[in-house]
Write a protein that holds these residues in place. Sequence first.
Motif, PDB file in Angstrom:
ATOM      1  N   SER A   1       1.000   4.474  -2.674  1.00 50.69           N
ATOM      2  CA  SER A   1       0.216   5.488  -2.190  1.00 50.69           C
ATOM      3  C   SER A   1       0.279   6.603  -3.008  1.00 50.69           C
ATOM      4  CB  SER A   1       0.646   5.736  -0.842  1.00 50.69           C
ATOM      5  OG  SER A   1       2.091   6.197  -0.840  1.00 50.69           O
ATOM      6  N   HIS A   2       1.422   6.756  -3.903  1.00 48.47           N
ATOM      7  CA  HIS A   2       1.544   7.943  -4.640  1.00 48.47           C
ATOM      8  C   HIS A   2       0.769   7.881  -5.975  1.00 48.47           C
ATOM      9  CE1 HIS A   2       4.405   5.292  -6.466  1.00 48.47           C
ATOM     10  NE2 HIS A   2       4.547   5.797  -7.573  1.00 48.47           N
TER      11      HIS A   2
ATOM     12  N   ALA B   1      -5.036   3.779  -5.703  1.00 44.20           N
ATOM     13  CA  ALA B   1      -3.895   3.085  -4.983  1.00 44.20           C
ATOM     14  C   ALA B   1      -4.405   1.787  -4.498  1.00 44.20           C
ATOM     15  CB  ALA B   1      -3.203   3.997  -3.647  1.00 44.20           C
ATOM     16  N   ALA B   2      -5.704   2.063  -3.936  1.00 44.27           N
ATOM     17  CA  ALA B   2      -6.122   0.713  -3.295  1.00 44.27           C
ATOM     18  C   ALA B   2      -6.540  -0.104  -4.620  1.00 44.27           C
ATOM     19  CB  ALA B   2      -7.618   0.974  -2.428  1.00 44.27           C
TER      20      ALA B   2
ATOM     21  N   SER C   1      -5.352   8.982  -6.389  1.00 44.74           N
ATOM     22  CA  SER C   1      -6.092   9.011  -5.449  1.00 44.74           C
ATOM     23  C   SER C   1      -6.124   7.839  -4.533  1.00 44.74           C
ATOM     24  CB  SER C   1      -7.783   9.038  -5.812  1.00 44.74           C
ATOM     25  OG  SER C   1      -8.157   7.839  -6.341  1.00 44.74           O
ATOM     26  N   GLU C   2      -6.573   7.764  -3.395  1.00 38.18           N
ATOM     27  CA  GLU C   2      -6.479   6.614  -2.376  1.00 38.18           C
ATOM     28  C   GLU C   2      -7.230   5.403  -2.972  1.00 38.18           C
ATOM     29  OE1 GLU C   2      -8.195   5.549   1.965  1.00 38.18           O
ATOM     30  OE2 GLU C   2      -6.659   7.232   1.891  1.00 38.18           O
TER      31      GLU C   2
ATOM     32  N   SER D   1      -2.978  -0.297   6.921  1.00 37.34           N
ATOM     33  CA  SER D   1      -3.471   1.138   6.580  1.00 37.34           C
ATOM     34  C   SER D   1      -4.644   1.305   5.610  1.00 37.34           C
ATOM     35  CB  SER D   1      -2.081   1.530   5.613  1.00 37.34           C
ATOM     36  OG  SER D   1      -2.458   0.897   4.190  1.00 37.34           O
ATOM     37  N   PRO D   2      -5.040   2.697   5.805  1.00 34.78           N
ATOM     38  CA  PRO D   2      -6.548   2.696   4.894  1.00 34.78           C
ATOM     39  C   PRO D   2      -6.374   2.355   3.583  1.00 34.78           C
ATOM     40  CG  PRO D   2      -5.989   4.753   6.298  1.00 34.78           C
ATOM     41  CD  PRO D   2      -4.747   3.602   6.416  1.00 34.78           C
ATOM     42  N   ILE D   3      -5.220   2.347   2.764  1.00 32.95           N
ATOM     43  CA  ILE D   3      -5.235   2.038   1.466  1.00 32.95           C
ATOM     44  C   ILE D   3      -5.299   0.490   1.408  1.00 32.95           C
ATOM     45  CG2 ILE D   3      -3.759   1.678  -0.711  1.00 32.95           C
ATOM     46  CD1 ILE D   3      -2.976   4.522   0.149  1.00 32.95           C
TER      47      ILE D   3
ATOM     48  N   ALA E   1       0.828  -1.316   0.040  1.00 36.09           N
ATOM     49  CA  ALA E   1       0.110  -0.118   0.023  1.00 36.09           C
ATOM     50  C   ALA E   1       0.792   1.461  -0.006  1.00 36.09           C
ATOM     51  CB  ALA E   1      -0.957   0.085   1.107  1.00 36.09           C
TER      52      ALA E   1
END
Length: 81
Positions: free
Chosen positions: A21-22, A29-30, A25-26, A61-63, A17
Amino acid sequence: MSHNPLDTLIHMANQIAANNSHYGSEAEAAERVRVHLKKFWARSMKQQIIDYLHEDGSQLSPIAQAAIAKLEVRPGATDAA
């Protein structure tokens, strides 16, 4: 963090993740993380991390959480989505 198999999977998912992450958007990335897990993780690994997300998930992590939430391992399926 101890070195049990689940802790290792959590660490790996968070690293994947972070490495993605870059990308925009999240959500984007997810999706990249989801695709990576689908392609490269064994079905048993995916099932363990999905179970962890449903039971607790607090160390993800959120992602990673968003990516794993989109994985589904179906018994008898040839490809886990």
